[in-house]
Design an enzyme around this catalytic site. Structure first.
Site, mmCIF file in Angstrom:
data_model
loop_
_atom_site.group_PDB
_atom_site.id
_atom_site.type_symbol
_atom_site.label_atom_id
_atom_site.label_comp_id
_atom_site.label_asym_id
_atom_site.label_seq_id
_atom_site.Cartn_x
_atom_site.Cartn_y
_atom_site.Cartn_z
ATOM 1 N N VAL A 62 0.806 -1.233 0.000
ATOM 2 C CA VAL A 62 0.000 0.000 0.000
ATOM 3 C C VAL A 62 0.837 1.280 0.000
ATOM 4 C CG1 VAL A 62 -2.001 -1.097 1.098
ATOM 5 C CG2 VAL A 62 -0.255 0.024 2.542
ATOM 6 N N TYR A 154 3.293 6.097 16.126
ATOM 7 C CA TYR A 154 2.110 5.245 15.948
ATOM 8 C C TYR A 154 0.844 6.014 16.319
ATOM 9 C CZ TYR A 154 -1.136 1.342 16.403
ATOM 10 O OH TYR A 154 -2.229 0.501 16.268
ATOM 11 N N LYS A 158 -2.309 7.133 13.785
ATOM 12 C CA LYS A 158 -3.705 6.729 13.951
ATOM 13 C C LYS A 158 -4.626 7.950 14.124
ATOM 14 C CE LYS A 158 -3.247 2.318 13.359
ATOM 15 N NZ LYS A 158 -3.807 1.692 12.134
ATOM 16 N N THR A 189 -3.032 -10.304 19.061
ATOM 17 C CA THR A 189 -2.327 -10.428 17.778
ATOM 18 C C THR A 189 -0.829 -10.394 18.046
ATOM 19 O OG1 THR A 189 -2.214 -8.034 17.467
ATOM 20 C CG2 THR A 189 -4.149 -9.149 16.542
#
Length: 249
Positions: A62, A154, A158, A189
């Protein structure tokens, strides 16, 4: 939305993206999964077919517009339309204080999380606006609306995803294109394991969640499937926080 909506998922090979692909396949969707690792992608597409779905893997990164454009075009060539796009490709980057962040570290996080989301939406919306329908779901985080020491890049990425989501939603509304984001809290995860490092640190991290546990990728996938569906037809421009109560206090 038709009985077999055409769903494109980026970052589909692990964690939330993978669970989302399986959830849509079980709902009868035609699913295109995308990511950077071809062997893993082909295996996932085969798994989706065993659930009865028509499924394809298309390799794509992407961060590069030509690859994103091709991904969307190949999806439309294969299935004739694009009903749902889930932009799940993301990275947490390196943690550490602001005073030690670098331009390279910034690029490593923002190229995937922000530029990747922007490019994905650009080409998904190109198709959906022409169709006069479509639903895009971006992936934010609890950190999309608050700060966290040693995770500035991060967190900032977001926050940016949430801003892109709201802006694109306003642009798409008149043409029947909805754009929302799901903002998970801690989820079981590999990213959570990397973030916490040890079982003790993970347990301590989860004490801040009122439900006293991490979510499962399947729980996040269920929220994504709902907000992408016609059952959520009056919801657009929203950030839906799925975090076990983490942002309630």
């Amino acid at each position: 939305m038709s009985t077999h909506p055409v769903v494109l998922i980026t970052g589909a090979l692990t964690g939330i993206g993978r669970a989302t692909a399986l959830a849509f396949a079980r709902e009868g969707a035609h699913v295109v999964v995308s990511g950077r690792r071809a062997d893993q992608g082909q295996k996932l597409a085969e798994e989706l077919r065993t659930l009865g779905a028509q499924a394809e893997f298309i390799q794509s990164d992407v961060r590069f517009e030509n690859e994103v454009r091709e991904l969307v075009d190949k999806t439309v060539t294969r299935f004739g339309r694009l009903d749902v796009a889930v932009n799940s490709a993301g990275t947490e980057g390196q943690n550490g204080p602001v005073t030690e962040r670098t331009p390279e570290g910034y690029a490593a996080v923002f190229d995937t999380n922000v530029l990747g989301t922007l490019l994905s939406m650009k080409h998904e919306m190109r198709v959906m606006l022409a169709q006069g329908s479509g639903s895009i779901v971006n992936i934010s985080s609890t950190m999309g609306s608050r700060g966290a020491a040693n995770a500035s890049l991060y967190v900032a990425s977001k926050h940016a995803v949430e801003g892109l989501t709201k802006s694109a939603a306003i642009e798409g509304a008149a043409s029947g294109v909805r754009v929302n984001a799901i903002a998970p809290g801690p989820v079981e995860t590999a990213m959570l394991e990397r973030l916490t490092g040890t079982a003790e640190r993970k347990a301590a991290f989860l004490t801040n969640v009122p439900l006293r546990r991490a979510g499962t990728p399947e729980e996040i996938a269920d929220a994504i499937v709902f907000v992408a569906s016609d059952k959520a037809s009056f919801i657009t421009g929203e950030i839906i926080r799925v975090n076990g109560g983490k942002t309630a206090s």
